[in-house]
Design a protein around this motif. Structure first.
Motif, PDB file in Angstrom:
ATOM      1  N   LEU A  71      12.814  -3.997   3.183  1.00  0.00           N
ATOM      2  CA  LEU A  71      12.161  -4.728   2.090  1.00  0.00           C
ATOM      3  C   LEU A  71      11.325  -3.703   1.338  1.00  0.00           C
ATOM      4  O   LEU A  71      10.433  -3.065   1.928  1.00  0.00           O
ATOM      5  N   THR A  72      11.627  -3.526   0.052  1.00  0.00           N
ATOM      6  CA  THR A  72      10.899  -2.511  -0.703  1.00  0.00           C
ATOM      7  C   THR A  72      10.739  -2.896  -2.165  1.00  0.00           C
ATOM      8  O   THR A  72      11.681  -3.387  -2.799  1.00  0.00           O
ATOM      9  N   TYR A  73       9.524  -2.641  -2.683  1.00  0.00           N
ATOM     10  CA  TYR A  73       9.244  -2.890  -4.099  1.00  0.00           C
ATOM     11  C   TYR A  73       9.983  -1.887  -4.985  1.00  0.00           C
ATOM     12  O   TYR A  73      10.020  -2.040  -6.188  1.00  0.00           O
TER      13      TYR A  73
ATOM     14  N   GLY B 175       0.822  -1.212   0.000  1.00  0.00           N
ATOM     15  CA  GLY B 175       0.000   0.000   0.000  1.00  0.00           C
ATOM     16  C   GLY B 175       0.854   1.260   0.000  1.00  0.00           C
ATOM     17  O   GLY B 175       0.498   2.275  -0.616  1.00  0.00           O
ATOM     18  N   GLU B 176       1.991   1.186   0.670  1.00  0.00           N
ATOM     19  CA  GLU B 176       2.910   2.333   0.664  1.00  0.00           C
ATOM     20  C   GLU B 176       3.485   2.520  -0.737  1.00  0.00           C
ATOM     21  O   GLU B 176       3.589   3.636  -1.250  1.00  0.00           O
ATOM     22  N   TYR B 177       3.869   1.390  -1.353  1.00  0.00           N
ATOM     23  CA  TYR B 177       4.382   1.437  -2.728  1.00  0.00           C
ATOM     24  C   TYR B 177       3.345   2.059  -3.654  1.00  0.00           C
ATOM     25  O   TYR B 177       3.648   2.961  -4.438  1.00  0.00           O
ATOM     26  N   SER B 178       2.106   1.564  -3.532  1.00  0.00           N
ATOM     27  CA  SER B 178       1.062   2.017  -4.463  1.00  0.00           C
ATOM     28  C   SER B 178       0.772   3.505  -4.311  1.00  0.00           C
ATOM     29  O   SER B 178       0.594   4.214  -5.306  1.00  0.00           O
ATOM     30  N   MET B 179       0.732   3.966  -3.069  1.00  0.00           N
ATOM     31  CA  MET B 179       0.479   5.402  -2.859  1.00  0.00           C
ATOM     32  C   MET B 179       1.562   6.238  -3.528  1.00  0.00           C
ATOM     33  O   MET B 179       1.279   7.210  -4.225  1.00  0.00           O
ATOM     34  N   ILE B 180       2.818   5.838  -3.296  1.00  0.00           N
ATOM     35  CA  ILE B 180       3.936   6.643  -3.792  1.00  0.00           C
ATOM     36  C   ILE B 180       4.019   6.569  -5.319  1.00  0.00           C
ATOM     37  O   ILE B 180       4.140   7.601  -5.993  1.00  0.00           O
ATOM     38  N   ILE B 181       3.895   5.363  -5.861  1.00  0.00           N
ATOM     39  CA  ILE B 181       4.066   5.228  -7.315  1.00  0.00           C
ATOM     40  C   ILE B 181       2.918   5.922  -8.059  1.00  0.00           C
ATOM     41  O   ILE B 181       3.127   6.540  -9.101  1.00  0.00           O
ATOM     42  N   ASN B 182       1.714   5.845  -7.498  1.00  0.00           N
ATOM     43  CA  ASN B 182       0.600   6.531  -8.147  1.00  0.00           C
ATOM     44  C   ASN B 182       0.779   8.040  -8.095  1.00  0.00           C
ATOM     45  O   ASN B 182       0.462   8.743  -9.070  1.00  0.00           O
ATOM     46  N   ALA B 183       1.282   8.533  -6.983  1.00  0.00           N
ATOM     47  CA  ALA B 183       1.516   9.980  -6.878  1.00  0.00           C
ATOM     48  C   ALA B 183       2.602  10.422  -7.852  1.00  0.00           C
ATOM     49  O   ALA B 183       2.483  11.467  -8.503  1.00  0.00           O
ATOM     50  N   ILE B 184       3.647   9.606  -7.994  1.00  0.00           N
ATOM     51  CA  ILE B 184       4.720   9.954  -8.941  1.00  0.00           C
ATOM     52  C   ILE B 184       4.185   9.898 -10.376  1.00  0.00           C
ATOM     53  O   ILE B 184       4.365  10.835 -11.156  1.00  0.00           O
ATOM     54  N   ASN B 185       3.488   8.794 -10.684  1.00  0.00           N
ATOM     55  CA  ASN B 185       2.989   8.629 -12.055  1.00  0.00           C
ATOM     56  C   ASN B 185       1.987   9.713 -12.454  1.00  0.00           C
ATOM     57  O   ASN B 185       1.833  10.023 -13.624  1.00  0.00           O
TER      58      ASN B 185
END
Ligand code: PBG
Length: 332
Positions: free
Chosen positions: A317-319, A282-292
């Protein structure tokens, strides 16, 4: 105390130029701090995009080799493997977890045949294998602790025998670290590492992951709060860590990451053991969506990951592991 006062002290002096900022920097992220969680899937010739986690894919084993080479070329030291298995292999007891030829064991063997350099971490938990999506077996509407631990011990042994370097129990059952350590010692796996998911909170930030491994299929509105921790608690994390350390874990983990930096910091002050954070789906998704979407600059990736180091983590551990490795390699 006058010498501490302005203008004798100007905090901005050490911020004036890049060279001095670099010299006084207290915490930095390096590629060596990263563990990359990777999704695998049954079948052949698959590289399936994961819609909830833009930029990430599920790989069938024939495609895994290439991805492993890519990870090696970036110098990422370790990966964590997560399987999505077909529904017809799932059942209430998650018995596919104990199949020595399951996709995780085959993936480990394939990776170990490809390279001896890359560390491999495997989750110990039943959720990718159960038809109800819980991490353990259910008795009287309750995830049964002791029955589950028995299965987890077997799962840990099977993964170790396939070549897994780090056993990572993510189930939050009581007493499992001691039992897993015991079965590993009894079978002469003396140097198998255990990274316990020590403070794993019951969190909605795992949502995209559950889609990625297909454990949300039948999970519905159920939750895992009868075994994962309540996000209102922090003293409980200290007790969990005391127990896991006394039971024989080599490293502890806090999960999710960013909303739980206070827990990492507390554990870091209290215990002399390596601590890891899991920056979850969920952290990955929030950040990547904001960047994209142009809302945030991609430098937030390095900023969030460095904050884990500042809080006291040995690694994360990080995507974002491949992305941030490229950023770090560009910087050097
Ligand atoms: C399974 C497991 C989960 C994650 C790692 N191992 C999900 C869960 O507990 O439901 C979450 C990882 C992520 O969200 O990225 N026990």
């Amino acid at each position: 105390m006058n010498s501490y006062r302005f203008p004798f002290t100007r905090m901005r002096r050490t911020r004036t130029k890049k060279f001095i900022r670099n010299l006084v920097k207290e915490n930095r992220l390096t590629v060596n701090d990263l563990i990359y969680p990777l999704f695998i899937v049954d079948g052949t010739d698959k590289k399936e995009p994961i819609p909830e986690m833009p930029g990430l894919f599920r790989y069938s084993l024939d495609n895994l080799k290439n991805e492993i080479k890519n990870i090696l070329s970036l110098n990422i030291p370790a990966i964590a493997i997560f399987p999505k298995i077909s529904n017809n292999l799932k059942n209430p007891s998650g018995s596919e977890a104990l199949n020595k030829n399951n996709i995780v064991c085959n993936a480990i063997k394939l990776i170990k045949d490809t390279t001896s350099e890359l560390g491999v971490l495997c989750d110990v938990a039943l959720d990718p294998y159960t038809d109800h999506g819980h991490d353990g077996v259910i008795k009287n509407d309750y995830v049964d602790n002791d029955e589950t631990v028995k299965i987890l011990c077997e799962q840990a042994l099977i993964q170790t025998e396939a070549g897994c370097d780090i056993i990572a129990p993510s189930d939050m059952m009581d007493g499992r670290i001691r039992k897993i350590r015991k079965i590993l010692e009894n079978n002469n796996h003396k140097n198998t590492l255990i990274m316990s998911y020590t403070a794993k909170y019951s969190s909605s930030f795992y949502g995209p992951f559950r889609h990625a491994v297909g454990s949300s299929n039948n999970f519905g509105n159920k939750d895992k709060s009868s075994y994962q921790m309540d996000y209102g608690n922090s003293k409980e994390a200290i007790r969990e860590a005391e127990l896991d350390i006394s039971e024989g874990t080599d490293m502890i983990m806090v999960k999710p990451g960013l909303p739980y930096l206070d827990i990492i910091s507390k554990l870091n002050h209290k215990f002399d053991i390596p601590i890891f954070a899991y920056q979850v789906s969920g952290e990955y998704s929030m950040i990547i969506n904001a960047i994209n979407n142009g809302l945030l600059d991609r430098s937030v990736i390095l900023e969030t990951l460095t904050s884990f180091k500042r809080a006291g983590c040995s690694g994360i551990l990080t995507y974002f592991a491949p992305t941030v490795s490229k950023i770090l390699n560009e910087d050097n």
